[in-house]
Design a protein around this motif. Structure first.
Motif, mmCIF file in Angstrom:
data_model
loop_
_atom_site.group_PDB
_atom_site.id
_atom_site.type_symbol
_atom_site.label_atom_id
_atom_site.label_comp_id
_atom_site.label_asym_id
_atom_site.label_seq_id
_atom_site.Cartn_x
_atom_site.Cartn_y
_atom_site.Cartn_z
ATOM 1 N N VAL A 51 -6.439 -7.470 -5.020
ATOM 2 C CA VAL A 51 -5.788 -6.562 -5.966
ATOM 3 C C VAL A 51 -6.697 -5.982 -7.055
ATOM 4 O O VAL A 51 -6.451 -4.878 -7.511
ATOM 5 N N GLY B 83 3.590 -10.922 2.632
ATOM 6 C CA GLY B 83 3.124 -10.422 3.921
ATOM 7 C C GLY B 83 1.758 -10.986 4.287
ATOM 8 O O GLY B 83 1.577 -11.585 5.365
ATOM 9 N N VAL B 84 0.777 -10.839 3.406
ATOM 10 C CA VAL B 84 -0.573 -11.334 3.696
ATOM 11 C C VAL B 84 -0.588 -12.857 3.700
ATOM 12 O O VAL B 84 -1.136 -13.496 4.612
ATOM 13 N N GLY B 85 0.032 -13.456 2.661
ATOM 14 C CA GLY B 85 -0.012 -14.909 2.504
ATOM 15 C C GLY B 85 0.586 -15.649 3.692
ATOM 16 O O GLY B 85 0.058 -16.679 4.119
ATOM 17 N N PHE C 242 -11.513 -4.946 0.447
ATOM 18 C CA PHE C 242 -10.968 -3.612 0.740
ATOM 19 C C PHE C 242 -10.699 -3.593 2.234
ATOM 20 O O PHE C 242 -11.633 -3.568 3.037
ATOM 21 N N LEU D 38 0.824 -1.215 0.000
ATOM 22 C CA LEU D 38 0.000 0.000 0.000
ATOM 23 C C LEU D 38 0.859 1.267 0.000
ATOM 24 O O LEU D 38 0.531 2.255 -0.676
ATOM 25 N N ALA E 33 4.139 -20.373 -4.450
ATOM 26 C CA ALA E 33 5.388 -19.712 -4.072
ATOM 27 C C ALA E 33 6.424 -20.072 -5.123
ATOM 28 O O ALA E 33 6.157 -20.882 -6.027
ATOM 29 N N ALA F 299 4.301 -16.730 0.453
ATOM 30 C CA ALA F 299 5.469 -16.224 1.188
ATOM 31 C C ALA F 299 5.418 -14.715 1.388
ATOM 32 O O ALA F 299 6.322 -14.137 1.996
HETATM 33 N N1 LIG Z 1 -7.275 -4.688 -1.003
HETATM 34 C C1 LIG Z 1 -6.682 -4.545 0.175
HETATM 35 O O1 LIG Z 1 -7.269 -3.988 1.107
HETATM 36 C C2 LIG Z 1 -5.279 -5.085 0.360
HETATM 37 C C3 LIG Z 1 -4.763 -5.287 1.642
HETATM 38 C C4 LIG Z 1 -3.484 -5.845 1.764
HETATM 39 C C5 LIG Z 1 -2.757 -6.165 0.606
HETATM 40 N N2 LIG Z 1 -3.294 -5.921 -0.597
HETATM 41 C C6 LIG Z 1 -2.561 -6.252 -1.835
HETATM 42 O O2 LIG Z 1 -2.330 -7.650 -1.867
HETATM 43 C C7 LIG Z 1 -1.120 -7.910 -2.564
HETATM 44 C C8 LIG Z 1 -0.257 -8.810 -1.701
HETATM 45 O O3 LIG Z 1 0.130 -8.109 -0.535
HETATM 46 P P1 LIG Z 1 1.381 -8.614 0.318
HETATM 47 O O4 LIG Z 1 1.568 -7.650 1.424
HETATM 48 O O5 LIG Z 1 1.229 -10.046 0.634
HETATM 49 O O6 LIG Z 1 2.540 -8.423 -0.785
HETATM 50 P P2 LIG Z 1 4.063 -8.828 -0.722
HETATM 51 O O7 LIG Z 1 4.458 -9.159 0.666
HETATM 52 O O8 LIG Z 1 4.819 -7.796 -1.465
HETATM 53 O O9 LIG Z 1 4.106 -10.193 -1.594
HETATM 54 C C9 LIG Z 1 5.355 -10.613 -2.016
HETATM 55 C C10 LIG Z 1 5.294 -12.079 -2.408
HETATM 56 O O10 LIG Z 1 4.520 -12.244 -3.591
HETATM 57 C C11 LIG Z 1 5.032 -13.401 -4.251
HETATM 58 N N3 LIG Z 1 4.599 -13.424 -5.634
HETATM 59 C C12 LIG Z 1 4.801 -12.476 -6.574
HETATM 60 N N4 LIG Z 1 4.222 -12.841 -7.746
HETATM 61 C C13 LIG Z 1 3.645 -14.063 -7.523
HETATM 62 C C14 LIG Z 1 2.866 -14.968 -8.318
HETATM 63 N N5 LIG Z 1 2.576 -14.691 -9.603
HETATM 64 N N6 LIG Z 1 2.393 -16.097 -7.736
HETATM 65 C C15 LIG Z 1 2.667 -16.377 -6.451
HETATM 66 N N7 LIG Z 1 3.419 -15.582 -5.645
HETATM 67 C C16 LIG Z 1 3.890 -14.431 -6.177
HETATM 68 C C17 LIG Z 1 6.525 -13.235 -4.102
HETATM 69 O O11 LIG Z 1 7.124 -14.505 -4.197
HETATM 70 P P3 LIG Z 1 8.188 -14.792 -5.403
HETATM 71 O O12 LIG Z 1 9.345 -13.844 -5.140
HETATM 72 O O13 LIG Z 1 8.542 -16.230 -5.186
HETATM 73 O O14 LIG Z 1 7.491 -14.492 -6.675
HETATM 74 C C18 LIG Z 1 6.668 -12.615 -2.701
HETATM 75 O O15 LIG Z 1 7.015 -13.564 -1.711
HETATM 76 C C19 LIG Z 1 -0.499 -6.541 -2.876
HETATM 77 O O16 LIG Z 1 -0.830 -6.181 -4.198
HETATM 78 C C20 LIG Z 1 -1.195 -5.613 -1.902
HETATM 79 O O17 LIG Z 1 -1.263 -4.265 -2.333
HETATM 80 C C21 LIG Z 1 -4.528 -5.377 -0.757
#
Ligand SMILES: NC(=O)c1ccc[n+]([C@@H]2O[C@H](COP(=O)([O-])OP(=O)(O)OC[C@H]3O[C@@H](n4cnc5c(N)ncnc54)[C@H](OP(=O)(O)O)[C@@H]3O)[C@@H](O)[C@H]2O)c1
Length: 307
Positions: free
Chosen positions: A234, A154-156, A253, A40, A174, A152
């Protein structure tokens, strides 16, 4: 005080020297120990979310913080100077990446005894979103199967552990060293998304948590059972595809909610949930942390310490 400032959209954040915030009668002043980045923060800086989160510049970045109460407003009776707290600030207000933050007292949750500030700061947005998606929107139940993309991240990393603790069967995607990480976090099945097409191998999933969007989201419809749920963090899911597959598809959201944050913190404690930290950097190395978050490759949370 030192703070991470944005002066306009799409310009690199800079360290600025600004006045310590004044607090109102319902606020507390927190001496920030640690603050966590989230995707974010990158999206806010780029301006891509300006319709939902219009920023006023200069803006102090950051939503997720932990620290110690330094001063309490006149109306605040349930918190005291010296209390260790966690909070998620309103994204439009920002303010976490600073030596001090003005925090409405009703946002505060106590840091559990023995939990380091660096870990506590990693909780609010990522764990809160995982909880909101799995349980408040996904109604995940014992024995159901959930597919968590980017296990792997933040959320996952939180979602895998919460879902397992709730008695669900967890499949996560992952790659690279993320594969072992998600196994250790408790995923029952891991799909190396760079080498295996999850859509070719999975079927009859009850719930998909889509953290990627695009093709990943589109293919996810095909692995759900009829009547299953797709929750995307997303991009709003395609309604035509959702209807064609008889899927309940919604956009998540994330809204801050202090009761939820308190529940999440308790659940972390009760279930020994690991707060996965990608890296912890000092305040002066913020640019490095920001670049790492922007890369989309983080394993868990990126933490900035203020001291
Ligand atoms: N709508 C909402 O309210 C809300 C709230 C929270 C988060 N989000 C969104 O949710 C998304 C995830 O958030 P986050 O905090 O978890 O992000 P993050 O921590 O940046 O996620 C990074 C991880 O994504 C993996 N990744 C990237 N592409 C991938 C793919 N195609 N398939 C599987 N894994 C993949 C990476 O692994 P590799 O290096 O192995 O690819 C990395 O470990 C972001 O876009 C964020 O903005 C939205």
């Amino acid at each position: 005080m030192k703070a991470i400032r944005l002066d306009s959209y799409n310009r690199a954040p800079v360290i600025g020297d600004i006045a310590t915030p004044d607090i109102g009668p319902d606020d507390v002043l927190v001496r920030v120990s640690a603050a966590a980045l989230n995707p974010l923060d990158i999206k806010l800086q780029s301006g891509v979310l300006h319709e939902y989160f219009p920023l006023e510049f200069g803006y102090t970045a950051g939503t997720d913080l932990s620290g110690t109460i330094e001063e309490v407003g006149a109306n605040v009776t349930n918190w005291r100077r010296g209390d260790k707290v966690i909070a998620r600030l309103d994204p439009v207000a920002g303010g976490a990446f600073a030596e001090f933050a003005c925090v409405p007292a009703h946002y505060l949750v106590k840091v559990p005894d023995g939990m380091a500030f660096e870990l506590a700061a990693g909780i609010p947005t990522a764990a809160g979103t995982a909880w909101q998606a799995l349980f408040e929107m996904g109604n995940l139940d014992v024995g159901q199967t959930v597919l968590i993309h980017a296990g792997a991240g933040g959320v996952g990393s939180f979602a895998i552990q919460f879902a397992r603790a709730a008695g669900a069967r967890v499949i996560a995607t992952a790659s690279g060293d993320g594969i072992d990480i998600v196994r250790i976090l408790g995923a029952d099945q891991v799909i190396d998304y760079r080498h295996t097409d999850f859509a070719e191998t999975l079927a009859d999933i009850d719930l998909v948590i889509d953290t990627i969007g695009g093709e990943t989201q589109q293919k996810s419809f095909g692995v759900l059972r009829r009547g299953g749920k797709l929750l995307s963090l997303v991009a709003p899911p395609d309604e035509v595809l959702a209807n064609a597959h008889n899927i309940d598809a919604q956009f998540v959201f994330h809204m801050s909610d202090t009761d939820r944050l308190a529940r999440v913190v308790s659940a972390l404690h009760e279930n020994n949930v690991r707060i996965l930290i990608d890296q912890t950097v000092p305040f002066d190395a913020f640019a490095q942390a920001f670049a790492r978050q922007s890369s989309g490759r983080a394993r868990g949370k990126i933490i900035v310490t203020m001291a």
